[in-house]
Structures are given as C-alpha cells and as structure tokens.
Write a protein that holds these residues in place. Structure first.
Motif: not given
Ligand code: CP3
Length: 356
Positions: A36, A38-39, A46, A82, A87, A104-106, A161, A214, A216-217, A335
């Motif tokens: 999970m 991996q990209a 990347y 993947i 999401i 931070t995230g979304p 979210y 997913f 996740s929470w 995770h």
């Molecule tokens: O697994 C993979 O390689 C595919 C890519 C993938 C991303 N998001 C790319 C991403 C997948 C499967 C997700 C799903 C996702 N997004 C989930 C479910 C999986 C999990 O981890 O529980 C959730 C909760 C999210 C919401 C989200 N988006 C978060 C919490 C974050 C991280 C914020 C941060 O910067 O720490 C994101 C952004 C995100 N999604 C990144 C990636 C590679 C990081 C953004 C970046 O590279 O700038």
C-alpha cells in the motif's frame, strides 16, 4: 440499489497472476506481494515528477498517473500495480471543493454537518472521471502480465473527512452525527456508496484487474457502531461489484475487533493491519465466515521498514509464516509505506517473498 456497475468489458485475462490466484483462495507457486502506498514519496523518481504538480492535478493527468503507477512496479518487481489516485478523487471530480495538503491530508472547503449539506452534495457523473479511465487504459496496455488494482475509499472513511472537514484523531463530529441524527448519517453514506460505486465502476469498465476498498478509519468505531453505521454501506458497494467478477479486497487500520464484521461485508480478501498476527486474524475471519476460503492481505508493520534489514527480514519471515494459517496470503504492509522508507528495503522484501 440506485446504481449498477458498468460491465468490465476491457478485462484482460491473467490466469497465472499470483495475486489473482491467491484472491480466489489458491496458493500460487509464488507468494504475491505489493505495498500500500508503493507509489509515493519513498521513491526519488516520484518526488521528481510530482515536484510542481498538486496531488489532485496529478491524479487527473493520465500520462502522469500512468508513469507514477508504473514506477514501483519497475523498481521493486511487485506482483501488482495500484492505480495512483486518492480516495478524495471522486469527490473532487463531482465538484466538491477540497484540497489535499502535503503533510496533512484531505481538507474540505465546507464540512458536511446537516441534512441540507447532504442534499446539496453533487452527484458524480462517470464522464467526470474520464482522466481516471484514460489512465487505467494506458496502464493496462503498459503492464503486461502484472495486474492493476483499482481502489476507492469506503463510505465511512469518506464521511469522516467530509464531516470533520479534514483528518481527525477522535472522529468526534462524525460520531456525534451518526448518534444524534442517524437519518442524516445514513442519507450521507447512501450517497457516498453511490459515488464509490461510480468510481469503482469506471475503473472496472476501463480494465482494472482487482479492487480494494479502503476503510482506513473504521478502527475508530466499536463493533456495534461499525455494524450499524458503516457495514451496510460498504456491503452495498462490495455487492454492487459482484457482477464484475473482480476480486475485492477490503482493508482498514486498527480493525482487530472488527475483522469478523468486516469479513461479512462481502470482500474476497481481508486486509489486516500490523496489530493482529495473521494466524489470529485467520481464526477470526473463519469464525465469522465459515464458508469459502480465508484469504488475508498484510501485515508487516510499515515502521519496521525503518529498523534495518535484519529486523525487517525477521519480521517479514514471521508474517509469511503466520500467513500460512490462511487458505491464501497476499504479502503487504499493515498500512501504507512511510515517506522516509528506504525503497531498497521494499525491493528486498519482494525478493524474500519470491525466494520462498
Ligand atoms: O498505494 C498506492 O501506491 C496508491 C496511491 C494512494 C494514494 N492515496 C496516493 C497519495 C492510495 C491507495 C491512497 C488512498 C488514500 N488516501 C487513503 C486510504 C489508504 C490509507 O492510507 O489508509 C487515505 C486515508 C487517503 C487520504 C490521504 N491522501 C492522506 C491521509 C494523504 C497523506 C497526506 C500527507 O501528505 O501525508 C493523502 C495524500 C496522498 N495520497 C499522497 C499520496 C502519494 C501524498 C501526497 C504527496 O505525495 O504529496
């Protein structure tokens, strides 16, 4: 059911793919492994590509999405790609105002807290996801015999979210809404289940080989809350995909107490976080779902990947041994890959899995 899933017309036949065999409960001659997240930021290639591209824009640019998705497949030799997406992408495509803030995230422009907020949520039209479909088509052409996993967030995790307005530690507003206004809650999750089905239906029609939901929470919920407020909506999504014939994987974090309930939601493969040993997880899933194979995915602790190879190897071997208690096992983390992970350690875990 208000929406049915489009038929997976573009589907490739990959009869020997270890991931797809394992998802059906078989033990392929090679242990399938993917990771999970991996990209992403663990890969220098990347970070270079993403440098000046906002996350959501990268998810809506097919060539870039395709290249980022392929990076870990080339580098690590994993048994699945993947789709690079998020999401939040279907909400963004529907026109909901949000951003994905690095570190931070979304984050939502306007959180959803009332019946009128729910009614005002836009409906997702499949056409709005054309860039995602285009990326899947490019990938299917590029990947050869490696399966492509599509994915979506489960209704509960998306709702968290939307209601909180961003990432949350205690999910207090989400729980307040479900307990104080269950009708509003279920109306929201009903809409999110439709949105999720549209997102996954587009990916299926464009040619993904498996899907992961997913949640996740979900681990923030008690089993009673999970069964009442989350499970019926995830079950509707998973049932809506049955007609595609694609293997369905279902994963959440902190879900040890929920594994039996999650197993009853209808997926073919149950993802397990690092807290529950896979042999214990296998018992819980088998007890909840006595018919059909027990297929588990997981569950090396992503933090252990920072502990140096001897520790990683010992833990990976333990996970593989414990996974033998299931009918089939897909090796993964418990995770997502942490950004500070040395990617060479991931490559070595793949080599270890494939050497057995
Ligand atoms: O697994 C993979 O390689 C595919 C890519 C993938 C991303 N998001 C790319 C991403 C997948 C499967 C997700 C799903 C996702 N997004 C989930 C479910 C999986 C999990 O981890 O529980 C959730 C909760 C999210 C919401 C989200 N988006 C978060 C919490 C974050 C991280 C914020 C941060 O910067 O720490 C994101 C952004 C995100 N999604 C990144 C990636 C590679 C990081 C953004 C970046 O590279 O700038």
């Amino acid at each position: 059911m208000t929406k049915s899933t489009a038929p997976a017309t573009a589907r490739r036949l990959l009869p020997d793919a270890p991931l797809l065999l394992a998802a059906r409960g078989e033990r392929p001659n090679r242990l399938p492994v993917w990771f999970m997240r991996q990209a992403g930021r663990s890969l220098p290639e990347y970070r270079e590509l993403r440098a000046d591209q906002p996350m959501l824009q990268a998810c809506m640019t097919p060539e870039l999405t395709c290249e980022i998705t392929l990076q870990p497949v080339r580098r690590h030799g994993v048994d699945a790609a993947i789709l690079f997406s998020d999401i939040m992408v279907p909400l963004h495509a529907a026109g909901v105002e949000l951003d994905i803030v690095p570190g931070t995230g979304p984050v939502m422009e306007r959180p959803i807290r009332s019946a009128s907020d729910v009614m005002a949520l836009p409906v997702l039209e499949p056409e709005a996801l054309e860039p995602v479909a285009a990326a899947v088509r490019l990938l299917v052409a590029e990947l050869g015999r490696t399966p492509l996993i599509g994915f979506a967030g489960a209704p509960f995790t998306l709702a968290s979210y939307l209601v909180e307005g961003g990432p949350s530690r205690h999910h207090e507003r989400t729980k307040a809404l479900m307990h104080s206004a269950p009708d509003v809650w279920h109306a929201l999750l009903d809409r999110l289940a439709d949105l999720t089905l549209t997102f996954l239906g587009v990916q299926a029609a464009a040619g993904v080989d498996a899907v992961q939901l997913f949640d996740s929470w979900a681990g923030a919920l008690s089993e009673r809350e999970y069964r009442r407020f989350a499970l019926p909506h995830s079950a509707r999504v998973l049932a809506g995909l049955a007609g595609t014939g694609l293997p369905r994987i279902h994963f959440g974090v902190g879900t040890g107490e929920l594994l039996g309930a999650m197993a009853q939601a209808g997926a073919d493969v149950v993802g397990v976080d690092w807290r529950v040993p896979l042999d214990v997880a296998a018992q819980r899933v088998r007890a909840a779902r006595p018919h059909g194979p027990v297929v588990l995915q997981g569950n090396l602790d992503p933090a252990v990947l920072l502990a140096g190879w001897p520790a990683i190897e010992a833990q990976a071997r333990r996970v593989i041994d414990e996974g033998s208690a299931a009918d089939a096992h897909v090796l993964n983390l418990g995770h997502g890959v942490l950004p500070e992970t040395d990617p060479d350690m991931l490559t070595r875990v793949v080599e270890l899995a494939h050497s057995r």
